[in-house]
Structure formats: structure tokens, C-alpha cells
Design an enzyme around this catalytic site. Sequence first.
Site, short mmCIF file in Angstrom:
data_model
loop_
_atom_site.label_atom_id
_atom_site.label_comp_id
_atom_site.label_asym_id
_atom_site.label_seq_id
_atom_site.Cartn_x
_atom_site.Cartn_y
_atom_site.Cartn_z
CG ASP A 35 -8.98 -5.99 23.54
OD1 ASP A 35 -8.31 -6.56 23.79
OD2 ASP A 35 -7.87 -4.44 23.35
CB CYS A 79 -1.30 0.48 1.03
SG CYS A 79 -1.86 -1.27 0.76
CG HIS A 80 0.98 4.33 -2.91
ND1 HIS A 80 0.32 3.29 -3.80
CD2 HIS A 80 2.36 4.33 -4.25
CE1 HIS A 80 0.99 2.73 -4.91
NE2 HIS A 80 1.82 3.22 -5.37
#
EC number: 4.6.1.17
Length: 163
Positions: A133, A82-83
Amino acid sequence: MSDSSRSLTHLNAAGQPAMVDVGAKTATRRVARARSRVLLGPEILALVQAGDLPTRKGPVFQTAILAGIMAAKKTADLIPLCHPLGLDDCQVQIEVVSPEAIHIICTATVTGKTGVEMEALTGASVAALTVYDMCKALSHDIVIQETRLLDKTGGKSDFHHAD
């Protein structure tokens, strides 16, 4: 583009992983929305709705929203090809969709040469993981069911998922 002319964009001619060269592309405003569905169960959802279930780690939904935004901003650090993008905006909303389930929707926006689908998907995913979580002490039966791209605009081709 027909199925026969499609190819994986992150492989070079030798079949090796490669970042897509976006240097010649024109910067445009790009928006992507992604959604994660989380089954909390009716007991946990009722507790969360009664006051955003304060936990030792903080309020569940508020913390998940912040985690989703932070994750979207770090997508290029997590997904190798990914850029790195300087997001113009990132919004995370959490909505109750049934007595036991929530949808987490992440909308990422950038003015750039490449899209923000991965940022939206990462934001929604990490927000869902944060909800898990924070609520796992109450139950390990929480299920993150689906993370999907809902729509994207501003690139070579727009996309919209019809529910």
C-alpha cells in the site's frame, strides 16, 4: 497422526462450521513464527533502505511493523473460527534478503489453550500488504510472493519448516 486419520477440526459431525472447544486443554506457552516475502524491486528497495522511504502515510517499514502487530491482535475479528487471544507478545521484523526482496517475520506468543499460528500469519500478511500500500505509488509490480508458517511450539505437536 497418519494421513488417513486426519480430519478438519473446524467442522462438526454434521459437516457444519464449528469453533474448536479448547475448554479441557491445559494452558501452555505457545509461540509461532510466520514469514511473508515481498518483491519490491531494486529501485524501491534502494529508496527504502536509504532512509526507510518517508511517504505521506509515514515511514514504510515502521508503519508495516505497527500494522502487523495490530493485525495479529485482531485475528479473531478477521478469521471467523479463531479464538480471541490475549497475546503475551508480538514482534514483527523486516529484513532485506536480496537486492529486490524483503522478508517480514511475525512472531506471536501466548500462554493459552490454543496456538497462535493464525496470529503470526495474519501479522506477516498485513505487514506485507501495508508495504504494498505504501509503495504502490512507485510501482504496481510489487509482488507478495509467499506467506507461510515457519515454526510453532508449545501445543500438541511442534512444527519447523526447513528452508
